[in-house]
Design an enzyme around this catalytic site. Structure first.
Site, mmCIF file in Angstrom:
data_model
loop_
_atom_site.group_PDB
_atom_site.id
_atom_site.type_symbol
_atom_site.label_atom_id
_atom_site.label_comp_id
_atom_site.label_asym_id
_atom_site.label_seq_id
_atom_site.Cartn_x
_atom_site.Cartn_y
_atom_site.Cartn_z
ATOM 1 N N LYS A 77 0.842 -1.203 0.000
ATOM 2 C CA LYS A 77 0.000 0.000 0.000
ATOM 3 C C LYS A 77 0.876 1.252 0.000
ATOM 4 O O LYS A 77 1.877 1.304 0.725
ATOM 5 C CB LYS A 77 -0.899 -0.013 1.240
ATOM 6 C CG LYS A 77 -1.879 1.152 1.315
ATOM 7 C CD LYS A 77 -2.732 1.080 2.579
ATOM 8 C CE LYS A 77 -3.750 2.180 2.661
ATOM 9 N NZ LYS A 77 -4.551 2.145 3.906
ATOM 10 N N SER A 80 -9.471 2.118 3.289
ATOM 11 C CA SER A 80 -8.658 2.801 2.313
ATOM 12 C C SER A 80 -7.650 1.929 1.552
ATOM 13 O O SER A 80 -7.130 2.365 0.528
ATOM 14 C CB SER A 80 -7.887 3.916 3.015
ATOM 15 O OG SER A 80 -7.014 3.382 3.989
ATOM 16 N N SER A 98 -9.406 -0.190 7.553
ATOM 17 C CA SER A 98 -8.926 -0.112 6.171
ATOM 18 C C SER A 98 -8.293 -1.370 5.605
ATOM 19 O O SER A 98 -8.005 -1.418 4.413
ATOM 20 C CB SER A 98 -7.938 1.037 6.021
ATOM 21 O OG SER A 98 -8.656 2.225 5.870
HETATM 22 N N1 GLN Z 1 -12.582 4.674 6.888
HETATM 23 C C1 GLN Z 1 -11.899 5.072 8.060
HETATM 24 C C2 GLN Z 1 -11.410 6.499 7.918
HETATM 25 O O1 GLN Z 1 -11.722 7.077 6.957
HETATM 26 C C3 GLN Z 1 -10.750 4.151 8.354
HETATM 27 C C4 GLN Z 1 -9.606 4.353 7.471
HETATM 28 C C5 GLN Z 1 -8.424 3.550 7.841
HETATM 29 O O2 GLN Z 1 -8.534 2.531 8.521
HETATM 30 N N2 GLN Z 1 -7.294 4.001 7.392
HETATM 31 O O3 GLN Z 1 -10.754 7.034 8.744
#
Ligand code: GLN
Length: 499
Positions: free
Chosen positions: A86, A161, A185
Site C-alpha cells: 500500500k 482505504s 482499512s
Molecule cells: N474509513 C476510516 C477512515 O476514513 C478508516 C480508514 C483507515 O482505517 N485508514 O478514517
C-alpha cells in the site's frame, strides 16, 4: 490448469521449493497480469518492475544454490514470493504518494520495518497500491489518482482505504499485499473483495515507515487469499522494533497450524454481540455471517451471546480521535520538506498555498475537524470526552474476553457499493466503519475473511476479533473454517477485461 498468477502464497511457496517454476516466472506472471488488467482495475499507483525482476533473479540463484547443497530448508521463509505494498508504507527508492498530490514525486530514503522484514524473508516488491488520500476513506474514491475498481464488479468500489491492495489480491494481480488499518482499512476492503485480511494488535507490527494518520490507532495489516497465507507473512513481520517506541516486546506466538486436527474448534468459545447486528444492515450479510457462525459451531466451537454495550459510541469517538491525531500528523506537509511546493512571497503563503492546493477535500475536512476538536476551550469537551469513552469501549472488550476467546460479527453493514454512490455524503461513508472501528479503539486484533456472496455476486466478509496479541488464535479459527469451506478460493472472472 491453475496458472501461476492464480496460486496462493502457500501454493507458490511450495511450487518454488519443489522447483516447479522460478521466482522470475512467478514475478513475471504477476507483472503480466497487472499489465493486462490494471488499466481496468487501477489497483497500482506505481510499479517496480526492474527491481522486482532483479530481486527475483537473485532469489532464483539462492534457490538453485540451496538445491545443490541440500539446504533448501534453511532459505529465508518467503523467498521469491511477490508482494504488493500500500502506498502509505515507504520503500526506499520507490515513490510514496499516500494517494495525495502533496507527496507527488516524493521518494523516501528508507524502508518501513514491516516491508523490510518481508524483504529479508525473501519477498519481492511488485509496486505500490492505491489508497484513499492519507488512508482517509472507505472506498479508495478519495485517492487523488483515481478510484480502484472492485474485481467482482468493476462498477463498484473495492472498499478502503487499502482498496488497491485488496483488489490486487482479489484480481490475482499479486498473491499477497500489505495494507494499513486505522479504523477498518484492511478488514473492510478484504470483505468487499472476498479476501482474507488481518489488523494485528496495536503494537504487534512496527509502524516505522508507515505514514502516520492516527498514531494511537494505526496498524500495518496483511492481505492474502487465506488465513494460512496471512499467517505466513504476519509471522515474519510481527515483533518488537527499536525504531517504533509503541511496538510491543511481547513474544510472537507461533503461527503454524498443524494440518491434522486443525479443523476442530473444540474448546473455543466464540461470542456474538447483538450490538453488531443492527437494523438497516443488508439481510444477506447477516444471514451469511450467522451461517458461518453455525459452521464454526459444527466444528466444535461453543457460541455465546455477549454484550458490547458502548459500541454505539465508537463512531463518534473515532471521528474525533482520528482527525485530531491526523491534524497534528499532517502538519508536516507544508511544501518545505516533502513533495511539491507552491511558491509564495512569504513562508506562510508557501504553507497555505501548498496545503490549500495539494490536499483533497476529505483530508482538509479531517484537518479542520481535528484542529477544532483540539483547540483551546474545546479540547475537554471533545478530545477529552472521546478518550474517556474510548476507555469504556476498551473495557467492554476486556469484559467480553473474560467469557469468550473471540468475537464474531460482520465486517461491514453491506457488500461493496457503487462507485460514486456515497459521493457527497461523508457521514454515509463514515457509517461503513461502524463494525471495524471498535477494534482499533480497543487495540485488539481483527481478522476478516469471506463467508459467502450476496445476490449480486458480491463477497460477504465475517470479522473475528480477539484478545490482545492473539492473532494466532484468530487465524487458527479462520483456518479451521477455511479447511471445510471454499469461499476463500473463489475468484472473480476477469476474462472479459483482458484485451
Ligand atoms: N474509513 C476510516 C477512515 O476514513 C478508516 C480508514 C483507515 O482505517 N485508514 O478514517
Amino acid at each position: 490448469m491453475t496458472e501461476l498468477h492464480e496460486l496462493s502464497l502457500s501454493a507458490a511457496l511450495a511450487g518454488l521449493r519443489n522447483g516447479n517454476f522460478s521466482s522470475t516466472e512467478l514475478v513475471k506472471a504477476s507483472l503480466q497480469r497487472i499489465e493486462k488488467l490494471d488499466g481496468h482495475l487501477h489497483a497500482f499507483l506505481s510499479l517496480a518492475e526492474d527491481s522486482a525482476l532483479e530481486t527475483a533473479g537473485q532469489a532464483d540463484q539462492q534457490l538453485a544454490e540451496a538445491r545443490k547443497t541440500g539446504t533448501i530448508d534453511n532459505l529465508p521463509a518467503l523467498l521469491g514470493l511477490p508482494l504488493a505494498v500500500k502506498d502509505v508504507l515507504v520503500v526506499e527508492g520507490l515513490p510514496c504518494t499516500c494517494g495525495s498530490k502533496i507527496l507527488e514525486g516524493f521518494k523516501p530514503p528508507f524502508t518501513a520495518t514491516s516491508v523490510q522484514r518481508l524483504q529479508q524473508a525473501g519477498m519481492v516488491v511488485l509496486g505500490k497500491t492505491n489508497t484513499d488520500e492519507f488512508a482517509m476513506g472507505s472506498s479508495t474514491e478519495n485517492s487523488a489518482y483515481g478510484v480502484t475498481h472492485n474485481p467482482w464488479d468493476t462498477s463498484r468500489v473495492p472498499g478502503g482505504s487499502s482498496g488497491g491492495s485488496a483488489a490486487a489480491v482479489a484480481g490475482r494481480l499479486a498473491p499477497a499485499a500489505l495494507g494499513s488499518d486505522t479504523g477498518g482499512s484492511v478488514r473492510q476492503p478484504a470483505s468487499f473483495c472476498g479476501v482474507t485480511g488481518i489488523k494485528p494488535t496495536y503494537g504487534r507490527v512496527s509502524r516505522y515507515g508507515l505514514v502516520a494518520y492516527g498514531s494511537s490507532l494505526d496498524c500495518v495489516g496483511v492481505f492474502g487469499r487465506s488465513a494460512e497465507d496471512v499467517s505466513l507473512m504476519l509471522a515474519e513481520m510481527a515483533g518488537h522494533d527499536t525504531l517504533d517506541a509503541t511496538s510491543s516486546k511481547n513474544p510472537v506466538s507461533p503461527m503454524q497450524f498443524p494440518k491434522t486436527d486443525s479443523s476442530s474448534l473444540k474448546g473455543t468459545k466464540i461470542g456474538v454481540p447483538q450490538e453488531y447486528f443492527i437494523d438497516g444492515m443488508q439481510a444477506e450479510v447477516e444471514t451469511a455471517v450467522r451461517q458461518a457462525i453455525e459452521q464454526m459451531q459444527a466444528l466444535g466451537a461453543e457460541i455465546r451471546p455477549i454484550r458490547l454495550p458502548h459500541t454505539s459510541y465508537a463512531l463518534p469517538v473515532y471521528y474525533i480521535i482520528a482527525p485530531a491525531e491526523a491534524s497534528a500528523n499532517l502538519a508536516r506537509y507544508d511544501g518545505i520538506r516533502f513533495g511539491p511546493r507552491v511558491p509564495g512571497d512569504a513562508m506562510w503563503e508557501v504553507f497555505t498555498r501548498t496545503r490549500g492546493e495539494k490536499f483533497g477535500d476529505e483530508v482538509t475536512r479531517r484537518i479542520m475537524l481535528g484542529t477544532y476538536a483540539l483547540s483551546a476551550g474545546y479540547y475537554d469537551a471533545f478530545y477529552g470526552q472521546a478518550q474517556k469513552a474510548r476507555t469504556l469501549i476498551k473495557r467492554d472488550f476486556e469484559q467480553a474476553f473474560e467469557q469468550v476467546d473471540a468475537i464474531a460479527c460482520p465486517v461491514a453493514p453491506s457488500t461493496a457499493f457503487k462507485i460514486g454512490s456515497h459521493g457527497d455524503d461523508p457521514l454515509a461513508m463514515y457509517l461503513e466503519d461502524v463494525f471495524t472501528l471498535p477494534a482499533n479503539l480497543a487495540g485488539v486484533p481483527g481478522l476478516a475473511f469471506p463467508v459467502g456472496f450476496d445476490g449480486a455476486g458480491l463477497p460477504i466478509g465475517m470479522q473475528l476479533m480477539g484478545r490482545h496479541f492473539d492473532e494466532a488464535g484468530l487465524l487458527r479459527m479462520a483456518y479451521a473454517y477455511q479447511q471445510v469451506t471454499d469461499w476463500h478460493t473463489r475468484q472473480p472472472d476477469l476474462q472479459f477485461l483482458e484485451n
